[in-house]
Structures are given as C-alpha cells and as structure tokens.
Scaffold this active site. Structure first.
Site, PDB file in Angstrom:
ATOM      1  N   GLU A  43       0.828  -1.223   0.000  1.00 32.15           N
ATOM      2  CA  GLU A  43       0.000   0.000   0.000  1.00 32.15           C
ATOM      3  C   GLU A  43       0.853   1.259   0.000  1.00 32.15           C
ATOM      4  O   GLU A  43       0.531   2.234  -0.673  1.00 32.15           O
ATOM      5  CB  GLU A  43      -0.949  -0.001   1.208  1.00 32.15           C
ATOM      6  CG  GLU A  43      -2.150  -0.915   1.050  1.00 32.15           C
ATOM      7  CD  GLU A  43      -3.016  -0.534  -0.150  1.00 32.15           C
ATOM      8  OE1 GLU A  43      -3.115   0.647  -0.496  1.00 32.15           O
ATOM      9  OE2 GLU A  43      -3.591  -1.455  -0.755  1.00 32.15           O
ATOM     10  N   TYR A 126      -6.814   6.590   4.452  1.00 34.86           N
ATOM     11  CA  TYR A 126      -6.974   5.621   3.364  1.00 34.86           C
ATOM     12  C   TYR A 126      -6.155   4.359   3.641  1.00 34.86           C
ATOM     13  O   TYR A 126      -6.663   3.239   3.548  1.00 34.86           O
ATOM     14  CB  TYR A 126      -6.549   6.244   2.021  1.00 34.86           C
ATOM     15  CG  TYR A 126      -6.417   5.179   0.957  1.00 34.86           C
ATOM     16  CD1 TYR A 126      -7.527   4.747   0.240  1.00 34.86           C
ATOM     17  CD2 TYR A 126      -5.193   4.545   0.710  1.00 34.86           C
ATOM     18  CE1 TYR A 126      -7.431   3.728  -0.689  1.00 34.86           C
ATOM     19  CE2 TYR A 126      -5.090   3.523  -0.222  1.00 34.86           C
ATOM     20  CZ  TYR A 126      -6.207   3.121  -0.919  1.00 34.86           C
ATOM     21  OH  TYR A 126      -6.116   2.101  -1.828  1.00 34.86           O
ATOM     22  N   ASP A 144      -9.674   6.942  -2.101  1.00 31.94           N
ATOM     23  CA  ASP A 144      -8.489   7.543  -2.721  1.00 31.94           C
ATOM     24  C   ASP A 144      -8.924   8.078  -4.086  1.00 31.94           C
ATOM     25  O   ASP A 144     -10.125   8.153  -4.366  1.00 31.94           O
ATOM     26  CB  ASP A 144      -7.343   6.518  -2.850  1.00 31.94           C
ATOM     27  CG  ASP A 144      -7.665   5.433  -3.868  1.00 31.94           C
ATOM     28  OD1 ASP A 144      -8.853   5.310  -4.260  1.00 31.94           O
ATOM     29  OD2 ASP A 144      -6.747   4.721  -4.289  1.00 31.94           O
TER      30      ASP A 144
END
Ligand code: SF4
Length: 348
Positions: A43, A126, A144
C-alpha cells in the site's frame, strides 16, 4: 431509521462489485497473502506509483526484509537503496520509523485495530482502511483518487472532490459499501480494481463495468465532467549546478544532510546542499538531466570541476555507485557522465 436513497443505492451495488471482482481481479503478488506487513508495504509503495512499477520493488523488498523485525533492524541506507527509484523517499523512512514503533509498542506484531494502524508514521485514513480491510477483513472504508472517481460518477456528484462536504459524503458512501458485506477485503479491492482497470479518468470502459446500469454519469453522458477538475498547483522551475569532481578513477559523492529533502541519499556535490563553486561563465555542462517532482521542474547541469575548494564526501569507484542509494535525478546524470579519467582529459 430509513436509509437515504444514496445509501440504499450503495448497498445494491455491493453484490455486483463482489461478483465482478471475483472474476476479474488481477493476480498481484500482495493479493496472495493476508500478512499485514506485506500488505502495508504494498500500500505504501502504491501511493503515487503504478502497479507495474511496484511489483519488482515489492518482491525485492519482501525477499530482503520479509518481516517487521527485519525492517526495524535494517541499516537505513539499505532501506533507502531498496526504495531507490520509487521517489517520495519519506515513505521509506516512515516505514522504518513505524517498524521501530511496532517492535516497541506491539511486541513486533502488526497492530490489528484501525486506530493503532493509523497511529503509525506515514499511515493516513486511506492506508489504515486498506490494511484493516484487506489484512484483517474489518469494515473500514477507503477513499483515494480511484474511489473518488467511481463514487462521484456513480452518484453524479459534480462538486469539487476536495471540498469538505463532498469528501465526507464520499467517505460515508464508502463506509456503507464496505459495511454491506462480510467480505470487506474483496469489496474494497473491487473498488480499487474497478478504478484502476475500468473506470479510467479519461475514457472509462463503461460497457465492461458491473455497475453501469446504476451509474448517473454514464446515463447522463457526463463522465468527462465528473469528477470536477481541481486547480493545479503552479509549477516552479529550478536549476541546479552539479559538480563532477574526480580523483584518478574515483568520483566525489556527498550524502544529503538531515533536514533536506531525500536526506540520507548520496549524490554529486551541487549548489543546493553545499556552497556554490564559482564556474567560468563560458563553461559547457558535461551532461544535463531533467527531473519532475511534485510541482518542481528541475534541471540539473553537471560541470567538471578540477580544482574544487575542500569538500567533504566519499570517493567512490564506479562499482560502488551501484550499491549506494542515489536519487533518481543524479542516477540520470551518472548514466550520461564519462568515466572519471575521460572527464579529466575533457577538462584538461
Ligand atoms: Fe465508471 Fe462507467 Fe462504471 Fe460509471 S459506468 S462507474 S463511469 S466505468
């Protein structure tokens, strides 16, 4: 209490998104694991960076630093070297700072609560939502750029997506979506996947979209208007002189000091981090490179300097250059510059 129409519509989309994701999800290496550490690394790498670029970086990282413990104990220079070329290097430094905190506060176990995940350096709402849902299957929303695009189009939202009111509406819709299923990991990844592979910014493939029939922008033919364009930050041009200083077959490099952007990386001495070396005005650069980072358009001009003032640094052979973390802009220059002995002849 009855749900507003947008929330009811969101809930109806869930089975279609899940079914589509089950058939169309790309086989990405970090999707083959539920290890929160591996998902966290993916991520963070995926912020600002394309999937195809991230795959080899992620695989190399996981081979070199397979656990939080390995990351916490690695030399910072090794961590930067593994990140070299991905840019936004504060991400790598934050990863290591977070690994230290996980060892100190969580006995080396990646925390499994959204609040504790979000408290780690470099993790915003997020990323906390992505790790919580993908690794721990918690009903945490994600919003996002991809999700903003899908939701504003699906719900026909024409306002500035950065405006607070719309932001809070989008987070609330994303929450309704993820709370409408037991497979939170699949639902959030379905949104990511739909944004990345179907609902493109310029020309969305609406005919391949599982929620086409419910999409307001598609029905009203306004996908080119939604999401509304936000004002671009004005660009700033910067010109940096770079000094090519050699001794025999060695080149002088300096490490970027703390407090500077890209601290810890090695680079050729330059007029940004060390005092400017006066150059004759007619001197031609040996090499030039351009580099864009956020709003900065940077032009680097490399000059051979034969008699520099005393400069601290590290004299590196060509081979050593490969093992040091070096910023992308200086890598570009180094690829173009001659071997040190040739440079000495050029400037003699
Ligand atoms: Fe995006 Fe088209 Fe799907 Fe709407 S129908 S969400 S615009 S791909």
């Amino acid at each position: 209490m009855p749900q507003p129409p947008a929330q009811r519509k969101a809930r109806r989309l869930v089975p279609r998104l899940l079914s589509w994701y089950g058939k169309h999800a790309r086989d990405l290496p970090w999707r083959r694991t539920r290890d929160p550490y591996a998902i966290w690394i993916s991520e963070i790498m995926l912020q600002q960076t394309q999937v195809a670029t991230v795959i080899p970086y992620w695989e190399r990282w996981m081979r070199a630093l397979p656990t939080v413990n390995h990351l916490a104990r690695a030399k910072p220079e090794h961590v930067l070297k593994l990140w070299e070329g991905l840019g936004y290097y504060s991400r790598a430094r934050n990863l290591q700072a977070a690994a230290h905190l996980i060892l100190k506060n969580h006995q080396g176990q990646f925390p499994n609560s959204p609040e504790a995940i979000r408290a780690l350096p470099g993790i915003g709402r997020y990323t906390a939502g992505a790790i919580s849902s993908i690794a721990f299957n918690l009903p945490e929303p994600i919003v996002d750029g991809n999700v903003v695009r899908i939701l504003t189009r699906l719900f026909g939202q024409r306002e500035d997506p950065k405006a607070k009111v719309l932001q809070s509406k989008l987070w609330s819709l994303a929450e309704t979506l993820v709370r409408g299923t037991e497979d939170c990991a699949a639902l959030n990844q379905a949104l990511m996947e739909l944004g990345a592979t179907v609902c493109h910014p310029r020309s969305p493939n609406c005919t391949d979209c599982p929620v086409e029939r419910s999409c307001t922008a598609h029905k009203e033919n306004t996908t080119h208007l939604i999401p509304a364009a936000t004002a671009r930050a004005s660009t700033e041009v910067r010109r940096i002189e770079v000094y090519w200083i050699t001794r025999g077959d060695r080149i002088l490099l300096r490490q970027r000091p703390d407090g500077f952007h890209n601290a810890g990386f090695w680079e050729l001495p330059n007029n940004e981090t060390c005092p400017s070396i006066p150059l004759p005005p007619e001197l031609e650069p040996l090499a030039t490179a351009r580099h864009t980072i956020t709003k900065f358009r940077i032009q680097l001009l490399a000059y051979a300097v034969t008699k520099p003032r005393a400069l601290k640094g590290r004299w590196c052979g060509r081979g050593e250059l490969e093992s040091l973390p070096i910023t992308a802009a200086h890598r570009k220059l180094l690829r173009q510059l001659p071997a040190p002995n040739e440079a000495a002849q050029t400037t003699a």
